[in-house]
Design an enzyme around this catalytic site. Structure first.
Site, PDB file in Angstrom:
ATOM      1  NE  ARG A  73      71.908  40.955  70.971  1.00  0.00           N
ATOM      2  CZ  ARG A  73      72.310  40.833  69.718  1.00  0.00           C
ATOM      3  NH1 ARG A  73      73.610  40.760  69.442  1.00  0.00           N
ATOM      4  NH2 ARG A  73      71.452  40.770  68.739  1.00  0.00           N
ATOM      5  CG  HIS A 106      69.547  36.182  66.571  1.00  0.00           C
ATOM      6  ND1 HIS A 106      70.480  36.846  67.327  1.00  0.00           N
ATOM      7  CD2 HIS A 106      70.236  35.605  65.569  1.00  0.00           C
ATOM      8  CE1 HIS A 106      71.687  36.671  66.808  1.00  0.00           C
ATOM      9  NE2 HIS A 106      71.564  35.909  65.730  1.00  0.00           N
ATOM     10  CD  GLU A 109      74.319  40.189  62.571  1.00  0.00           C
ATOM     11  OE1 GLU A 109      75.412  40.428  63.108  1.00  0.00           O
ATOM     12  OE2 GLU A 109      74.075  39.136  61.929  1.00  0.00           O
ATOM     13  CG  ASN A 162      75.753  42.519  65.990  1.00  0.00           C
ATOM     14  OD1 ASN A 162      75.717  43.044  67.100  1.00  0.00           O
ATOM     15  ND2 ASN A 162      74.891  41.595  65.609  1.00  0.00           N
ATOM     16  CE1 TYR A 205      81.610  38.313  65.350  1.00  0.00           C
ATOM     17  CE2 TYR A 205      79.920  39.649  64.298  1.00  0.00           C
ATOM     18  CZ  TYR A 205      80.291  38.702  65.238  1.00  0.00           C
ATOM     19  OH  TYR A 205      79.341  38.148  66.058  1.00  0.00           O
ATOM     20  CD  GLU A 262      76.133  39.077  67.111  1.00  0.00           C
ATOM     21  OE1 GLU A 262      76.916  38.699  66.201  1.00  0.00           O
ATOM     22  OE2 GLU A 262      74.928  38.802  67.116  1.00  0.00           O
TER      23      GLU A 262
END
Length: 510
Positions: free
Chosen positions: A114, A159, A204, A346, A348, A416
């Protein structure tokens, strides 16, 4: 002592006791779950990949016809805002070393890569009236080389790198941005769509709008929360829908691809078991994730009801004639609703969320004030190099289950997931992070039947991490930024990921 003081002392004591109990439960749970990895294998059709972004790795910021973008301007004009006053002018020099990079990707055994396109490398001033042939040639060469090596290209159209020329016209606070983005998307589909079968419109939106327009942590740094971020998101969601419908109506039948959007979020865990904190966690998810996801993925479309209610109420108390959150028309709601082929996520880490009981009206508006919530971290959670990234794998499972319940069993691509450190070659903490998060992912898939189709590690190699410059490292490959050639060295995590992909499991893989 007044009744109010007694109330707050009593409340704080209860809260402390509840948090202590939660901590004991978490520790006991962690001891059992951290020592037990999910033994199941990933399905044969499950895809593993890695990710990067153009500004963070390409370099060649003003070569071969590329125009200036907002991150070029932001880092050159305000170097003091970036750790060590660095920038992405050279970055990993991937523009000149893409052939070597594809060879490194091949060694990992991933099914896909990606990466994002640089808008101004393709359209130097942002408008489709001028197309840069060198930019088209570069991405054609990269796509062709990936396909030659049996690596699927997954392309993010945007992005964070708005053309500076368009930013000077207001960027995403200008409603015409939807038109300009659609024109850009058309150029992209026409030049690369015969080979690219998975498209992502935006990476995002929260980071773009909340951090770049609402705050100053990201370019362009407007720092106008509660106004500019809401306008940005409103226009961005319309731009996404324009690109989706363009592809769906004019390119899908010929190119046979998929197109969606990527959104990011923490898992919002209630700070206590008290009802108001549980509601606060749900409300925070609505403000931070539902803000963008609800218009696309919910059956009703539009912004979450709780968000509309809270922003309107606070706007009125602040003296505004109307809500600071713009309204979609009925036609716009229907136009945006359902503009997806999958849900790009995404993720985390996790935060604890608290309700704000009383928020006085003063100072500048903000999204956080509108939400009536605040967040914090449990001090027992393991740290990473990034202050915001704690190791909380069970939050990953909870988020995935929540998504299934909130939006139905839509196919989810984890676009992600990654760990920050100082760039160690023997990166045991990164290996442990991915081991735990992959186990949490398998829990969601096997125990709760969440429809996850792909997993992507951020990032392919160490890169320019925005305000952190080159001080925070996420890569599977170490990059020596003191070396003019930007030498790459595989980390221990690269070999670990290769083994996981080959075995299609994590249990028993070291």
């Amino acid at each position: 002592m007044g009744h109010t003081s007694i109330h707050y002392l009593f409340f704080n004591k209860i809260t402390s006791m509840v948090q202590f109990c939660k901590l004991v439960i978490f520790i006991s749970s962690a001891l059992s779950s951290y020592g037990r990895l999910n033994p199941n294998k990933f399905p044969d059709d499950f895809l593993f990949g890695i990710a990067s972004a153009s500004y963070q790795i390409e370099g060649a910021w003003n070569l071969s016809g590329k125009g200036e973008n907002i991150w070029d301007r932001y880092t050159h004009t305000h170097p003091e805002l970036i750790l060590n006053r660095t920038n992405g002018d050279i970055a990993c020099n991937s523009y000149h070393r893409y052939e070597e990079d594809v060879a490194l990707i091949k060694k990992l055994g991933v099914q896909f890569y990606r990466f994002s396109l640089s808008w101004t490398r393709i359209l130097p001033i942002g408008f489709s009236s001028k197309i840069n042939p060198d930019g088209i040639r570069y991405y054609n060469n990269l796509i062709n080389l990936l396909m030659k090596n049996d690596i699927i290209p997954i392309i993010t159209i945007f992005h964070w790198d708005t053309p500076q020329h368009l930013e000077e016209l207001g960027g995403f606070t200008n409603a015409l941005m939807a038109n300009w983005f659609e024109d850009y998307a058309r150029v992209v589909f026409e030049n690369f769509g015969d080979r690219v079968k998975v498209w992502i419109t935006f990476n995002e939106p929260k980071e773009i709008c909340l951090k770049g327009y609402g705050g100053d942590e990201k370019a362009p740094g407007y720092n106008l929360s509660g106004t500019a971020d809401y306008i940005c998101a409103h226009n961005l969601m319309k731009a996404h829908a324009r690109a989706y419908h363009l592809y769906d109506k004019q390119f899908r039948s010929k190119q046979n691809g998929q197109i969606s959007i990527v959104m990011d979020t923490f898992w919002m865990e209630p700070a206590t078991n008290l009802t108001w904190d549980k509601k606060a966690a749900e409300r925070r998810l609505a403000f931070i994730f539902g803000w963008y996801a609800h218009p696309v993925y919910s059956s009703n479309g539009d912004y979450p009801d709780v968000m509309k209610k809270y922003v309107a109420r606070r706007s009125k108390r602040e003296g505004f004639k109307r809500s600071r959150l713009p309204n979609f028309t009925k036609e716009e709601v229907n136009y945006i609703k359902g503009t997806y082929d999958f849900l790009g996520l995404n993720h985390y880490s996790t935060v604890l969320t608290k309700n704000v009981l009383f928020e006085p009206i003063f100072g500048k508006p903000s999204v956080e004030k509108d939400s009536m919530t605040v967040t914090e971290y449990d001090p027992s959670w393991p740290n990473s190099k990034a202050s915001w990234l704690k190791v909380v794998p069970w939050g990953f499972t909870k988020l995935l289950v929540w998504l299934k319940n909130a939006y139905g069993n839509v196919p989810i691509y984890i676009t992600e997931n990654g760990f920050a450190d100082d760039g160690e070659i023997d990166d045991k903490d990164r290996i442990n992070y991915h081991k735990l998060y992959l186990s949490a992912l398998l829990d969601a898939m096997h125990k709760y039947k969440v429809n996850v189709k792909a997993y992507t590690i951020w990032s392919f190699m160490d890169d320019f991490e925005w305000r952190d410059g080159y001080m925070t490292r996420f890569g599977l490959y170490h990059v020596d930024f003191n070396d003019p050639g930007r030498n790459r060295t595989p980390k221990a995590s690269a070999e670990y990921y290769r083994k996981v992909i080959a075995a299609r499991k994590i249990d028993g893989i070291d």
